[in-house]
Design a protein around this motif. Structure first.
Motif, PDB file in Angstrom:
ATOM      1  N   PHE A  31       0.867  -1.177   0.000  1.00  0.00           N
ATOM      2  CA  PHE A  31       0.000   0.000   0.000  1.00  0.00           C
ATOM      3  C   PHE A  31       0.909   1.234   0.000  1.00  0.00           C
ATOM      4  O   PHE A  31       1.275   1.760   1.046  1.00  0.00           O
ATOM      5  N   ALA A  32       1.241   1.666  -1.208  1.00  0.00           N
ATOM      6  CA  ALA A  32       2.291   2.665  -1.400  1.00  0.00           C
ATOM      7  C   ALA A  32       1.754   4.086  -1.339  1.00  0.00           C
ATOM      8  O   ALA A  32       0.599   4.365  -1.689  1.00  0.00           O
ATOM      9  N   SER A  33       2.625   5.004  -0.916  1.00  0.00           N
ATOM     10  CA  SER A  33       2.323   6.433  -0.934  1.00  0.00           C
ATOM     11  C   SER A  33       3.631   7.190  -1.173  1.00  0.00           C
ATOM     12  O   SER A  33       4.719   6.622  -1.089  1.00  0.00           O
ATOM     13  N   ALA A  34       3.517   8.473  -1.462  1.00  0.00           N
ATOM     14  CA  ALA A  34       4.707   9.285  -1.752  1.00  0.00           C
ATOM     15  C   ALA A  34       4.426  10.739  -1.418  1.00  0.00           C
ATOM     16  O   ALA A  34       3.265  11.166  -1.306  1.00  0.00           O
ATOM     17  N   LYS A  35       5.499  11.511  -1.260  1.00  0.00           N
ATOM     18  CA  LYS A  35       5.381  12.938  -0.969  1.00  0.00           C
ATOM     19  C   LYS A  35       6.322  13.709  -1.874  1.00  0.00           C
ATOM     20  O   LYS A  35       7.519  13.428  -1.935  1.00  0.00           O
ATOM     21  N   LYS A  48       0.867  15.379  -1.645  1.00  0.00           N
ATOM     22  CA  LYS A  48       0.913  14.078  -0.995  1.00  0.00           C
ATOM     23  C   LYS A  48       0.172  13.063  -1.855  1.00  0.00           C
ATOM     24  O   LYS A  48      -1.021  13.216  -2.105  1.00  0.00           O
ATOM     25  N   TYR A  49       0.899  12.062  -2.311  1.00  0.00           N
ATOM     26  CA  TYR A  49       0.307  10.986  -3.093  1.00  0.00           C
ATOM     27  C   TYR A  49      -0.162   9.903  -2.127  1.00  0.00           C
ATOM     28  O   TYR A  49       0.633   9.291  -1.426  1.00  0.00           O
ATOM     29  N   LYS A  50      -1.471   9.703  -2.100  1.00  0.00           N
ATOM     30  CA  LYS A  50      -2.043   8.765  -1.142  1.00  0.00           C
ATOM     31  C   LYS A  50      -1.983   7.331  -1.662  1.00  0.00           C
ATOM     32  O   LYS A  50      -1.431   7.057  -2.722  1.00  0.00           O
ATOM     33  N   THR A  51      -2.597   6.434  -0.907  1.00  0.00           N
ATOM     34  CA  THR A  51      -2.407   4.995  -1.103  1.00  0.00           C
ATOM     35  C   THR A  51      -2.735   4.510  -2.508  1.00  0.00           C
ATOM     36  O   THR A  51      -3.821   4.765  -3.034  1.00  0.00           O
ATOM     37  N   LYS A  52      -1.774   3.816  -3.083  1.00  0.00           N
ATOM     38  CA  LYS A  52      -1.958   3.071  -4.329  1.00  0.00           C
ATOM     39  C   LYS A  52      -1.550   1.634  -4.045  1.00  0.00           C
ATOM     40  O   LYS A  52      -0.457   1.380  -3.533  1.00  0.00           O
ATOM     41  N   LEU A 228      11.168  14.021  -3.790  1.00  0.00           N
ATOM     42  CA  LEU A 228      10.167  12.968  -3.908  1.00  0.00           C
ATOM     43  C   LEU A 228      10.635  11.767  -3.099  1.00  0.00           C
ATOM     44  O   LEU A 228      11.730  11.249  -3.329  1.00  0.00           O
ATOM     45  N   LYS A 229       9.813  11.353  -2.129  1.00  0.00           N
ATOM     46  CA  LYS A 229      10.170  10.232  -1.271  1.00  0.00           C
ATOM     47  C   LYS A 229       9.026   9.234  -1.208  1.00  0.00           C
ATOM     48  O   LYS A 229       7.857   9.608  -1.134  1.00  0.00           O
ATOM     49  N   ASN A 230       9.390   7.943  -1.234  1.00  0.00           N
ATOM     50  CA  ASN A 230       8.420   6.853  -1.171  1.00  0.00           C
ATOM     51  C   ASN A 230       8.206   6.377   0.262  1.00  0.00           C
ATOM     52  O   ASN A 230       9.087   6.504   1.117  1.00  0.00           O
ATOM     53  N   SER A 231       7.056   5.789   0.504  1.00  0.00           N
ATOM     54  CA  SER A 231       6.793   5.058   1.742  1.00  0.00           C
ATOM     55  C   SER A 231       5.723   4.023   1.433  1.00  0.00           C
ATOM     56  O   SER A 231       5.113   4.041   0.359  1.00  0.00           O
TER      57      SER A 231
END
Length: 247
Positions: A31-35, A48-52, A228-231
């Motif tokens: 369940f990926a997200s990014a900023k 803020k890129y929410k859950t994909k 740009l950072k992933n989580s």
């Protein structure tokens, strides 16, 4: 990147020389997200890129160190990224312009996660909890977006008019670290480094389930003043072969 994998392999061999070793496979969902932050504009902007939901599949080993401690390296194919929606309205002088849209980032990585875990007995199996670095290398991806702009002209004495236009984009991601590129590709840095924590439960027959969270520490955006950072949070199920599962 080859040096990183080689170093991890040497460590694994050294640890496993006189230890009990088991190997297995796993698969699940990430369940990926990014900023994303752009400090080149004034004021700076943050998205803020929410859950994909992406998938994760790979191999895992467990090498017992002793006293409940194990070295648990994982090599996975994992999808990262995120989704975002946005809306912006500008008005003045009888004109009103509204832009809405959405964006979706899909990044494919080869991930090495050399974790250390602690095991303790629970029921018919073992609970394990641990942490370690996340070393990922980008191998491909897509950046998709859709835009709709609606412009309304409402000037006293003239008929009101409305015009709507739409556009979409599907850009290939290249993990080559190219800076200030002028082509039609989305260029990002290949190496993504972070830390992760995990918890799980392994049955005596070798089947297991685990959950983990990874936070990206490195900036994968090559351009100055952009970040740009992933989580992501992942859930996996798998099965281990070898070792003494009844212990």
């Amino acid at each position: 990147m080859k040096k990183v994998f080689l170093s991890a392999a040497i460590v694994a061999v050294a640890i496993s020389a006189n230890a009990q070793v088991s190997f297995g496979g796993q698969a699940g969902a990430n369940f990926a997200s990014a900023k994303y932050t752009d400090e080149s504009s004034n004021p700076s902007t943050t998205e803020k890129y929410k859950t994909k939901v992406g998938f994760i599949v790979g191999a895992v080993a467990e090498i017992e160190v002793g006293n409940g401690l194990s070295f648990r390296p994982e090599l996975n194919f994992i999808q990262k990224g995120g989704k975002a929606k946005f809306a912006e309205t500008e008005s003045g002088g009888g004109f009103t312009s509204t832009t809405t849209g959405d964006a979706e980032l899909t990044f494919s990585y080869l991930q090495l996660a050399p974790n250390f875990i602690y095991n303790f007995e629970a029921g018919t199996g073992k609970v394990f909890i641990g942490a370690g670095p996340d070393i990922s290398y980008g191998i491909g991806g897509k950046a998709k977006s859709n835009f709709t702009n609606t412009t309304t002209i409402n000037i006293p004495g003239f008929p009101a008019t409305t015009n709507t236009t739409s556009d979409s984009d599907n850009t290939t991601v290249k993990f080559d670290g190219k800076k200030d590129a002028t082509d039609d590709k989305y260029h990002l840095k290949g190496l993504d480094f972070g830390v992760n924590a995990l918890v799980g439960y392994k049955l005596s027959n070798g089947a297991f389930i685990s959950a983990g969270y990874t936070i990206g520490l490195s900036n994968i955006e090559p351009n100055d003043k952009q970040t740009l950072k992933n989580s992501g949070f992942n859930v996996k199920i798998g099965f281990m072969f070898g070792g003494n599962k009844s212990e």
